[in-house]
Design a protein around this motif. Sequence first.
Motif, mmCIF file in Angstrom:
data_model
loop_
_atom_site.group_PDB
_atom_site.id
_atom_site.type_symbol
_atom_site.label_atom_id
_atom_site.label_comp_id
_atom_site.label_asym_id
_atom_site.label_seq_id
_atom_site.Cartn_x
_atom_site.Cartn_y
_atom_site.Cartn_z
ATOM 1 N N TYR A 7 49.245 24.618 50.062
ATOM 2 C CA TYR A 7 50.220 25.285 49.189
ATOM 3 C C TYR A 7 51.460 25.624 50.012
ATOM 4 O O TYR A 7 51.368 25.819 51.220
ATOM 5 C CB TYR A 7 49.639 26.591 48.628
ATOM 6 N N LEU A 11 51.630 32.986 46.658
ATOM 7 C CA LEU A 11 51.328 33.232 45.255
ATOM 8 C C LEU A 11 50.624 32.031 44.628
ATOM 9 O O LEU A 11 49.665 32.191 43.864
ATOM 10 C CB LEU A 11 52.603 33.559 44.480
ATOM 11 N N SER A 12 51.082 30.829 44.947
ATOM 12 C CA SER A 12 50.448 29.615 44.406
ATOM 13 C C SER A 12 48.982 29.549 44.816
ATOM 14 O O SER A 12 48.104 29.235 44.004
ATOM 15 C CB SER A 12 51.179 28.370 44.897
ATOM 16 N N GLU A 14 47.030 32.042 45.663
ATOM 17 C CA GLU A 14 46.300 33.110 44.982
ATOM 18 C C GLU A 14 45.988 32.727 43.528
ATOM 19 O O GLU A 14 44.865 32.904 43.054
ATOM 20 C CB GLU A 14 47.161 34.381 45.015
ATOM 21 N N GLN A 15 46.991 32.162 42.840
ATOM 22 C CA GLN A 15 46.800 31.769 41.436
ATOM 23 C C GLN A 15 45.724 30.692 41.301
ATOM 24 O O GLN A 15 44.882 30.744 40.395
ATOM 25 C CB GLN A 15 48.126 31.268 40.858
ATOM 26 N N HIS A 16 45.719 29.720 42.201
ATOM 27 C CA HIS A 16 44.734 28.636 42.126
ATOM 28 C C HIS A 16 43.326 29.128 42.481
ATOM 29 O O HIS A 16 42.351 28.699 41.865
ATOM 30 C CB HIS A 16 45.162 27.472 43.024
ATOM 31 N N ASN A 18 42.224 32.024 41.897
ATOM 32 C CA ASN A 18 41.775 32.815 40.745
ATOM 33 C C ASN A 18 41.145 31.951 39.652
ATOM 34 O O ASN A 18 40.351 32.436 38.858
ATOM 35 C CB ASN A 18 42.947 33.614 40.148
ATOM 36 N N TRP A 140 60.396 33.180 36.119
ATOM 37 C CA TRP A 140 59.042 32.673 36.363
ATOM 38 C C TRP A 140 59.159 31.299 37.027
ATOM 39 O O TRP A 140 60.240 30.767 37.205
ATOM 40 C CB TRP A 140 58.236 32.563 35.062
#
Length: 217
Positions: A7, A11-12, A14-16, A18, A140
């Motif tokens: 990544y 943030l990317s 963390e989002q993935h 999740n 966003w």
Amino acid sequence: FPHSIIYNSNLSAEQHCNVGYLSKKTKIIPNGFDLQKFKPDQHRRQQLREELGVAESVLLVGHISRLHPMKDHATLLRAIDRVVDSLSSTGSKQEVLFLLIGQGVTSELSTNPAVHFLGERSDIPKIMSAIDIVVSSSAWGEGFPNVIGEAMASEVPCVVTDVGDSAYIVGKYGRVCSVGDDQCIANSILQLIENKQERETVGKQARKRIKENYSMD
């Protein structure tokens, strides 16, 4: 199946994670910046200002992105109107011009005389050399916004919204606002306009941060 999942932003990752991507396979490699390409350059600064017919005394605030809802030009333009109204009401003698640069960004967006539309440009290093403040108003969709790193490498202080890794990138050396908060963006710009010493100090610290954490090396 993959050995690693790379990544370019925290943030990317963390989002993935999740949604089930394996955290133990996560590797973060942030975007890198060429510090020879993006740097303070008085010659380039004068070149662009001459091209625009803008005196050295005029303070330039830049926003560089294509026209897209995620870039939130609407909030940016509201913030610009607030800044212009505030400078006018306080009788400030500081002349400020806002440069909006990017594909699809045209004069149809605003009739404010303080806004100058440059359209799509390929000479971003020169533009960064001439700008005094950079704003990123995205709502966003950002991971690691290159424009912030490019500005910081050029010793330009940034006002950013808390999207993607924007706040993490600027660290202590920028101003961070909530998404859609045109009042915060306007106040942050005004504070930087009014404090030349802060702009210079923060700019130098910002370049140092990029050099230590995000250089191409």
